[in-house]
Design an enzyme around this catalytic site. Structure first.
Site, PDB file in Angstrom:
ATOM      1  N   ARG A  15     -15.444 -16.167   2.863  1.00  0.00           N
ATOM      2  CA  ARG A  15     -16.795 -15.799   3.303  1.00  0.00           C
ATOM      3  C   ARG A  15     -17.496 -15.048   2.173  1.00  0.00           C
ATOM      4  O   ARG A  15     -16.863 -14.321   1.418  1.00  0.00           O
ATOM      5  CB  ARG A  15     -16.721 -14.938   4.560  1.00  0.00           C
ATOM      6  N   CYS A  39     -13.915  -8.203  -3.593  1.00  0.00           N
ATOM      7  CA  CYS A  39     -13.156  -9.017  -2.634  1.00  0.00           C
ATOM      8  C   CYS A  39     -12.460  -8.119  -1.620  1.00  0.00           C
ATOM      9  O   CYS A  39     -12.094  -6.981  -1.929  1.00  0.00           O
ATOM     10  CB  CYS A  39     -12.080  -9.837  -3.337  1.00  0.00           C
ATOM     11  N   ARG A  96     -25.794 -15.423   3.571  1.00  0.00           N
ATOM     12  CA  ARG A  96     -24.423 -15.689   3.989  1.00  0.00           C
ATOM     13  C   ARG A  96     -23.969 -17.044   3.491  1.00  0.00           C
ATOM     14  O   ARG A  96     -24.749 -17.984   3.406  1.00  0.00           O
ATOM     15  CB  ARG A  96     -24.324 -15.687   5.521  1.00  0.00           C
ATOM     16  N   GLU A 135     -10.184 -10.469   5.395  1.00  0.00           N
ATOM     17  CA  GLU A 135     -10.728 -10.461   6.754  1.00  0.00           C
ATOM     18  C   GLU A 135      -9.703  -9.838   7.700  1.00  0.00           C
ATOM     19  O   GLU A 135      -8.499  -9.879   7.432  1.00  0.00           O
ATOM     20  CB  GLU A 135     -11.003 -11.899   7.218  1.00  0.00           C
ATOM     21  N   ARG A 163     -21.072 -20.983  11.973  1.00  0.00           N
ATOM     22  CA  ARG A 163     -22.464 -20.732  12.356  1.00  0.00           C
ATOM     23  C   ARG A 163     -23.251 -22.052  12.390  1.00  0.00           C
ATOM     24  O   ARG A 163     -24.135 -22.270  11.567  1.00  0.00           O
ATOM     25  CB  ARG A 163     -23.121 -19.771  11.369  1.00  0.00           C
ATOM     26  N   ARG A 185     -17.867 -15.718 -12.415  1.00  0.00           N
ATOM     27  CA  ARG A 185     -17.873 -15.724 -13.879  1.00  0.00           C
ATOM     28  C   ARG A 185     -18.051 -17.122 -14.458  1.00  0.00           C
ATOM     29  O   ARG A 185     -18.369 -17.272 -15.629  1.00  0.00           O
ATOM     30  CB  ARG A 185     -16.580 -15.110 -14.428  1.00  0.00           C
ATOM     31  N   TYR A 190     -22.928 -23.103   4.544  1.00  0.00           N
ATOM     32  CA  TYR A 190     -21.571 -23.248   5.079  1.00  0.00           C
ATOM     33  C   TYR A 190     -21.031 -24.612   4.667  1.00  0.00           C
ATOM     34  O   TYR A 190     -21.674 -25.626   4.914  1.00  0.00           O
ATOM     35  CB  TYR A 190     -21.586 -23.095   6.599  1.00  0.00           C
TER      36      TYR A 190
END
Length: 119
Positions: free
Chosen positions: A88, A73, A5, A76, A114, A61, A106
């Protein structure tokens, strides 16, 4: 196979800001987990609905040797009071390490998503 993640925020809804933020988090995810392009099964990017100027997957790329990594893609779900301008990432890789040895990444305002996983 493991999922890694990552998340970050873009400073503005401009193509350069979105691509720079996405590239930075991708590079960090790969570096901290010693991932090479040939290890990657695919990468999913999601963005909050306030980011419309660029596809963050395009940042893949810019990484040397990553041209053939499958990327996608999506947006959310618009949860009230969610983190704005958020990108994300879910990178699926061929890796046999235990889950607890995976380093999730993150950046910027996304560290609040998180804090338990921040190294």
């Amino acid at each position: 196979m493991r999922g890694i993640r990552g998340a970050t925020t873009a400073e503005t809804n401009e193509s350069s800001a979105i691509l720079t933020a996405a590239e930075e988090v991708l590079r960090d995810m790969a570096e901290k987990n010693n991932i090479k392009a040939e290890d990657v099964v695919h990468i999913w990017f999601t963005v909050t609905t306030d980011l419309t100027a660029a596809f963050p997957a395009k940042a893949t790329r810019s990484l040397e040797g990553w041209s053939y990594v499958p990327v996608m893609c999506a947006t959310e779900i618009p949860v009230p009071n969610s983190l704005p301008r958020c990108i994300r990432v879910m990178m699926t890789v061929n890796d046999d390490r235990p889950q607890e040895d995976i380093c999730h990444v993150y950046h910027k305002d996304a560290v609040q998503l998180r804090p338990d996983l921040i190294n």
